[in-house]
Design an enzyme around this catalytic site. Structure first.
Site, PDB file in Angstrom:
ATOM      1  N   ARG A 309       0.805  -1.227   0.000  1.00 49.88           N
ATOM      2  CA  ARG A 309       0.000   0.000   0.000  1.00 49.88           C
ATOM      3  C   ARG A 309       0.840   1.281   0.000  1.00 49.88           C
ATOM      4  O   ARG A 309       0.534   2.210  -0.741  1.00 49.88           O
ATOM      5  CB  ARG A 309      -0.997   0.003   1.173  1.00 49.88           C
ATOM      6  N   CYS A 341      14.514  -4.957  -4.411  1.00 50.50           N
ATOM      7  CA  CYS A 341      15.313  -4.117  -5.308  1.00 50.50           C
ATOM      8  C   CYS A 341      14.461  -3.154  -6.109  1.00 50.50           C
ATOM      9  O   CYS A 341      14.323  -3.296  -7.330  1.00 50.50           O
ATOM     10  CB  CYS A 341      16.128  -5.007  -6.240  1.00 50.50           C
TER      11      CYS A 341
END
Ligand code: LLP
Length: 413
Positions: A309, A341
């Site tokens: 979120r 990443c």
């Protein structure tokens, strides 16, 4: 209070959250049964004797244990896929207690829903109506339908979770609705039950809801004048919750707005976030503290893979230490990030905290759209889910194992 502090320790019901972090490891989702049930009862009580039906929106959190607890309270369910259909049936729901929403239902999904005896299918286009009528005829059953209309109302929420604006893919434009209802009323195999709509999520203002009710009532009157009778009006998802400083309306005020609907119609709602949002937290542990020329990073073992979120909606979740800070803790303004990443991989920005590596934190109000949106990106197993009932812990889903992730993949001979 389901989540509260006792002697400096953050508790869920009668259990210190740090005990759960130690026993189940981190990251880990934790839910409170008491909070979940109180949230459902708050809607039910606000309606009082007014004819109503609460269909919990399974998309917010579909764990079988939670669904089963809600089914035991008498909740219905709002589903949006064949997967959610199978899930709610496995959790003990009855077909008649289901409403099937969604803009792209497949043939198989419609068929399975009809075979399960679904209570209502919220149809979103003329093409879906004709597909459904064909399947109902093949099966020799009658499909109960409502049309999801798009009232073109701005819900005043994040654009990604607004659904009732003209430019959104959802629903049927109000002006097309009467003709579609007429067509449906004349189709064998289709039984018109009501009108549905949903304008968006995390609603913190009642006026767009009142506008929507007015639009739905105007359409209902038009349809009744055409001789089409309706049993229910479905106003979609529920109230927003307080993540930071929002002030969502009280249930009683929400129900007062819905009560503009005449008594002859059953009122249906499909709350998700307000049932599970504040009933869950995500526990995470700080792996490293890393200082760069401009930033203090707390690198955590949870990431956007567990709670997307913040990355997706720039959503704000409170961050709480599970225990009082250690004497060696460094007070700073931290960015909480995960190991994934991606520079979008953050959980919280600029929080004043006193941290040490190894400190455990809770991301608050993570029960809705948390675990369900988790992914395996970077081959990260999804976390366990633990439900607390008083002083009792239930592991309602174990941590995924790596073999769950790539055990079914096949290499070329
Ligand atoms: N009914 C329909 C047709 C819906 O599309 C939704 C949510 C609901 C009910 C439940 O609404 P609620 O009571 O939860 O506001 N992933 C986003 C939220 C997406 C909501 C989509 N539809 C988030 O994390 O904020």
């Amino acid at each position: 209070m389901a989540f509260h502090r006792a002697h400096g320790r953050l508790m869920v019901e009668a259990v210190p959250l740090s005990d759960i972090a130690d026993r189940f490891g981190t990251p880990c989702y934790v839910y409170s049964r008491a909070r979940l049930e109180a949230n459902w009862h708050a809607y039910d009580a606000a309606f009082g004797t007014r004819a109503h039906r609460i269909h919990y929106a399974v998309k917010a959190n579909g764990n079988l244990a939670l669904l089963n607890l809600l089914a035991r309270l008498g909740s219905g369910f709002d589903i949006v896929s064949g997967g959610e259909l199978a899930r709610v049936l496995a959790a003990g729901a009855r077909g008649a207690d289901l409403v099937f929403s969604g803009v792209g239902k497949s043939r198989n999904e419609l068929k399975d829903a009809l075979l399960a005896g679904v209570g209502c299918i919220n149809v979103e286009s003329a093409a879906e109506l004709s597909r459904l009528a064909g399947i109902a005829a093949e099966l020799g059953v009658e499909a109960p339908v409502a049309f999801r209309i798009n009232p073109d109302v701005d819900p005043g929420t994040h654009p990604y979770i607004s659904t009732g604006l003209e430019q959104n893919k959802f629903g049927i434009p109000m002006r097309d609705a009467p003709a579609l209802y007429r067509q449906a009323a004349e189709l064998p195999g289709i039984k018109v039950k009501g009108i549905a709509c949903h304008i968006g999520s995390q609603l913190t203002d009642l006026s767009p809801i009142a506008d929507t009710v007015a639009g739905v009532l105007a359409l209902a009157a038009e349809l009744e004048a055409m001789g089409i009778t309706l049993e229910h009006l479905d106003l979609g998802g529920g109230l927003g919750i307080r993540y930071r400083d929002e002030e969502p309306p009280a249930h009683a005020d929400y129900v007062r707005v819905l009560s503009a609907i005449p008594e002859r119609y059953e009122i249906h709602i499909e709350p998700g976030r307000s049932i599970v949002g504040d009933a869950g937290v995500l526990l995470t542990r700080v792996e490293y503290l890393k200082q760069t020329p401009t930033r203090h990073f707390a690198i955590c073992d949870a990431a956007m893979t567990e709670l997307i979120r913040p990355a997706l909606y720039e959503a704000w979740h409170g961050v709480e230490l599970l225990e009082a800070p250690a004497a060696s803790a460094v007070a700073a303004c931290y960015d909480l990030v995960g190991p994934v990443c991606e520079s979008a991989d953050f959980l919280a920005h600029e929080r004043e905290l006193s941290l040490t590596p190894g400190a455990c934190l809770a991301l608050m109000n993570a029960g809705a759209y948390g675990f369900v949106m988790a992914s395996n990106y970077n081959t990260r197993p999804r976390p366990p889910e633990v439900l607390v009932d008083g002083d009792t812990l239930h592991e309602i889903r174990p941590r995924e194992r790596l073999t769950d992730l790539f055990g079914t993949e096949r290499q070329l001979p």
